[in-house]
Design an enzyme around this catalytic site. Structure first.
Site, PDB file in Angstrom:
ATOM      1  CB  CYS A  63      49.383  61.309  15.975  1.00 23.84           C
ATOM      2  SG  CYS A  63      50.396  62.646  16.656  1.00 23.84           S
ATOM      3  CG  HIS A 117      46.816  62.885  19.091  1.00 25.61           C
ATOM      4  ND1 HIS A 117      47.645  61.827  18.789  1.00 25.61           N
ATOM      5  CD2 HIS A 117      45.566  62.485  18.756  1.00 25.61           C
ATOM      6  CE1 HIS A 117      46.923  60.831  18.300  1.00 25.61           C
ATOM      7  NE2 HIS A 117      45.660  61.211  18.262  1.00 25.61           N
ATOM      8  CG  HIS A 135      43.394  59.232  16.249  1.00 25.54           C
ATOM      9  ND1 HIS A 135      43.895  59.194  17.526  1.00 25.54           N
ATOM     10  CD2 HIS A 135      42.151  58.673  16.345  1.00 25.54           C
ATOM     11  CE1 HIS A 135      42.999  58.660  18.351  1.00 25.54           C
ATOM     12  NE2 HIS A 135      41.932  58.339  17.651  1.00 25.54           N
TER      13      HIS A 135
END
Length: 164
Positions: A63, A117, A135
């Site tokens: 990510c 994340h 993402h």
């Protein structure tokens, strides 16, 4: 004397990573990078597989590797850590104030607020504060929605690294 002043200036700039990442890394002759520029660049990598610790479209992304790669392609330097990327920009407290290109952060689990994340905002509903984001998920680079239960439970915050 000049060397001492230069050293002091560099030390000062390094103490403000958000300012440095947005302005110092952008070439003087380049046009201002917009959220649309970031989103267009990011969308080119839809489907690239997830690979832990990677930041290369030929191999894959994790990510933060994805976000740092996309921004680097627009001459904006981000660290390769979602936790440190959270500190590189101006914090956004109200999702209704998000813009395309902002970074959004999520915890690694439902029971923790520790950032694990990161994604890039692609669209915002300014009435509700819901947003879509691109993402590198475990299934590869994709677009998800903040209204999905998984992300709704894990949302931590957002920051802006682009000038508005």
């Amino acid at each position: 004397m000049k060397r001492r002043l230069y050293t002091l200036l560099i030390s000062f700039l390094l103490s403000f990573p958000a300012v440095l990442s947005v302005y110092a890394s952008t070439p003087a002759d380049s046009t201002k990078v917009t959220g649309n520029d970031i989103v267009q660049r990011a969308m080119k990598y839809i489907g690239v597989p997830y690979r832990s610790g990677r930041m290369n479209p030929k191999v894959g992304f994790d990510c933060s590797g994805f976000t740092s790669y996309v921004f680097k392609k627009e001459n904006i330097l981000l660290t390769h850590s979602s936790r440190s990327q959270f500190t590189q920009g101006i914090q956004i407290n109200d999702c209704k104030e998000l813009h395309k290109g902002d970074l959004v952060f999520f915890s690694g689990s439902r029971n923790s607020s520790r950032i694990g994340h990161v994604g890039i905002v692609t669209e915002v509903n300014h009435q509700t504060g819901s947003f879509s984001f691109i993402h590198a998920s475990r299934t590869g680079v994709c677009v998800s929605s903040s209204t999905e239960a998984y992300y709704q439970k894990r949302y931590v915050g957002a920051c802006r690294v682009l000038a508005v």
